[in-house]
Design an enzyme around this catalytic site. Structure first.
Site, PDB file in Angstrom:
ATOM      1  N   ASN A 147       0.814  -1.218   0.000  1.00 23.58           N
ATOM      2  CA  ASN A 147       0.000   0.000   0.000  1.00 23.58           C
ATOM      3  C   ASN A 147       0.851   1.274   0.000  1.00 23.58           C
ATOM      4  O   ASN A 147       0.369   2.347   0.371  1.00 23.58           O
ATOM      5  CB  ASN A 147      -0.985  -0.002   1.171  1.00 23.58           C
ATOM      6  CG  ASN A 147      -0.310  -0.222   2.516  1.00 23.58           C
ATOM      7  OD1 ASN A 147       0.912  -0.178   2.622  1.00 23.58           O
ATOM      8  ND2 ASN A 147      -1.109  -0.450   3.548  1.00 23.58           N
ATOM      9  N   ARG A 285       3.621   7.427  11.352  1.00 21.45           N
ATOM     10  CA  ARG A 285       3.122   6.947  12.636  1.00 21.45           C
ATOM     11  C   ARG A 285       2.917   8.139  13.576  1.00 21.45           C
ATOM     12  O   ARG A 285       3.722   9.077  13.601  1.00 21.45           O
ATOM     13  CB  ARG A 285       4.094   5.939  13.280  1.00 21.45           C
ATOM     14  CG  ARG A 285       4.117   4.575  12.596  1.00 21.45           C
ATOM     15  CD  ARG A 285       2.784   3.851  12.683  1.00 21.45           C
ATOM     16  NE  ARG A 285       2.791   2.541  12.033  1.00 21.45           N
ATOM     17  CZ  ARG A 285       2.386   2.309  10.790  1.00 21.45           C
ATOM     18  NH1 ARG A 285       1.986   3.323  10.028  1.00 21.45           N
ATOM     19  NH2 ARG A 285       2.396   1.091  10.297  1.00 21.45           N
ATOM     20  N   GLN A 314      -4.045   3.771  18.598  1.00 20.85           N
ATOM     21  CA  GLN A 314      -5.111   3.599  17.615  1.00 20.85           C
ATOM     22  C   GLN A 314      -6.008   2.451  18.050  1.00 20.85           C
ATOM     23  O   GLN A 314      -5.481   1.369  18.326  1.00 20.85           O
ATOM     24  CB  GLN A 314      -4.528   3.349  16.216  1.00 20.85           C
ATOM     25  CG  GLN A 314      -3.830   4.574  15.685  1.00 20.85           C
ATOM     26  CD  GLN A 314      -3.404   4.466  14.219  1.00 20.85           C
ATOM     27  OE1 GLN A 314      -2.970   5.424  13.656  1.00 20.85           O
ATOM     28  NE2 GLN A 314      -3.531   3.300  13.611  1.00 20.85           N
ATOM     29  N   HIS A 333      -7.056   6.156  10.329  1.00 19.37           N
ATOM     30  CA  HIS A 333      -5.925   5.582   9.597  1.00 19.37           C
ATOM     31  C   HIS A 333      -6.434   4.824   8.370  1.00 19.37           C
ATOM     32  O   HIS A 333      -6.659   3.609   8.411  1.00 19.37           O
ATOM     33  CB  HIS A 333      -5.135   4.657  10.518  1.00 19.37           C
ATOM     34  CG  HIS A 333      -3.785   4.297   9.980  1.00 19.37           C
ATOM     35  ND1 HIS A 333      -2.826   3.662  10.731  1.00 19.37           N
ATOM     36  CD2 HIS A 333      -3.218   4.465   8.763  1.00 19.37           C
ATOM     37  CE1 HIS A 333      -1.736   3.463  10.013  1.00 19.37           C
ATOM     38  NE2 HIS A 333      -1.966   3.944   8.798  1.00 19.37           N
TER      39      HIS A 333
END
Length: 400
Positions: A147, A285, A314, A333
């Site tokens: 990705n 991050r 998260q 995210h």
């Protein structure tokens, strides 16, 4: 037979999709640079469908159960009473995603004596205590490159959104207004700006390539300098330190891994070195930025805008200050979990599992920790250490 615990994010609030906006995906066979896409022997899913949520199961159930393995899929991952915590004790394999990470702390690893493989369906294994994995001889792998382009597209979108003041302008339309002056008082052109990336690996370099047609001045910092050929092709300026780069940039995008050397890299001191009114985009991050220092920089005007889709922990607690700070463009995210990306990382997860169960070598490109040491791409991208500290705060999201 193995027990596989897979932690995925929740289904859509109105239920798992029965149809999709598009009928197919473009065919892509190789990534930039020549690395091939995942090559499992087979897949049990339709490309372009929602695979990263609980009902999607990464398309793994029929494959694993046909081999006699047990698959547990859950989104309940935080706190001592979570399904993940209860199922971990006899799991051999844990599969998680950066978007909804199952934090494998040293304490959790100690409570999982059978754990042998921690697999990230996506890119980024910092939700695993890598030092603890090294000491226990646990293999850590991720689907490298699956990705990277997805994230680089998201970065460019966020840069344009911040600089052109897109989100507030859109909100005026939704509210029924036509407030042109309000929309443009914070709107500028990207053309001619100095844009720099912290790290120029797969994602950072893809961002630079996509920004070149905007007629901007491109800068980068990376401990592994790019070739002279690439620097000339993109007219890049390399900086020996992050501090040197941020001093001259109007826009800075963070594209480096999280490890002990990058944790809180963008603190009060680093932010003070940036040009007043610069923009900061972070799809790497959340822990690379000091949470409260970012808020103060936006409130003071040192930063003109901050956007990203990465938080710590998260999911972010409901009272996380990045939800309400001024001039932000935050999203959950999502940058690396488009339906296109899910097809690739689900296939990569299947490829890694096939190698594992058939006792074949996992691609070097996918290895982070193996044989009690950093390995493969992990040896080039990470430092041994722990970035999971404080992750228990994620439990506050479901309590609030």
């Amino acid at each position: 037979m193995a027990k596989v615990v897979c932690v995925l994010y929740d289904d859509p609030i109105d239920g798992y999709p029965q149809s999709y906006a598009r009928d197919d995906l473009p065919e892509i066979k190789t990534y930039p640079g020549g690395q091939t896409l995942p090559t499992p022997k087979a897949v049990d899913f339709q490309a372009g469908t929602l695979l990263g949520s609980v009902s999607g199961e990464l398309g793994l159930r029929s494959y694993l159960e046909s081999l006699g393995h047990t698959l547990v899929v859950t989104s309940d991952k935080d706190g001592p009473d979570s399904v993940f915590e209860k199922e971990l004790h006899d799991a051999e394999i844990v599969i998680s995603q950066p978007f909804w990470p199952a934090y494998l702390t040293a304490e959790r690893i100690a409570r999982a004596p059978n754990l042998k493989l921690a697999l990230t369906a996506g890119i980024g294994s910092d939700h695993v205590d890598l030092q603890a994995a090294i000491e226990r001889g646990i293999t850590v792998a991720e689907v490298t490159y699956c990705n990277s382009i997805s994230v680089s597209e998201h970065v460019v979108m966020m840069i344009l959104g911040l600089v052109r003041n897109y989100i507030p302008s859109y909100q005026w339309v939704v509210k029924g207004g036509w407030n042109i002056a309000d929309c443009v008082t914070r709107s500028y052109d990207v053309e001619g700006m100095h844009v720099g990336t912290v790290a120029a690996g797969r994602i950072g370099l893809a961002v630079l390539r996509r920004l070149k047609p905007f007629d901007v001045h491109l800068h980068y910092f990376d401990r592994h300098r790019l070739s002279e050929e690439v620097e000339k092709e993109l007219n890049l300026t390399w900086h020996a330190t992050v501090e040197d780069m941020v001093k001259v940039c109007d826009v800075v995008t963070i594209n480096c891994p999280l490890h002990p050397e990058t944790e809180n890299l963008f603190d009060e001191k680093m932010l003070s070195k940036m040009k007043r009114g610069a923009y900061l985009v972070n799809t790497a991050r959340g822990k690379i930025c000091d949470r409260d220092a970012i808020v103060r920089a936006l409130e003071s005007g040192q930063l003109a805008g901050y956007a990203g889709d990465v938080w710590f922990p998260q999911p972010a607690p409901r009272d996380h200050p990045w939800r309400t700070m001024p001039h932000h463009g935050m999203t959950p995210h999502i940058s690396g979990t488009s339906l296109s990306a899910q097809t690739r990382y689900a296939a990569g997860t299947r490829e890694i599992l096939e190698c594992w169960f058939e006792k074949r070598p996992i691609r070097d490109d996918y290895l982070i920790v193996d044989g009690g040491k950093l390995a493969g791409v992990g040896a080039r991208s990470y430092s041994a250490g722990n970035a999971t500290g404080g992750s228990e705060e994620a439990a506050r999201f479901k309590i609030a």
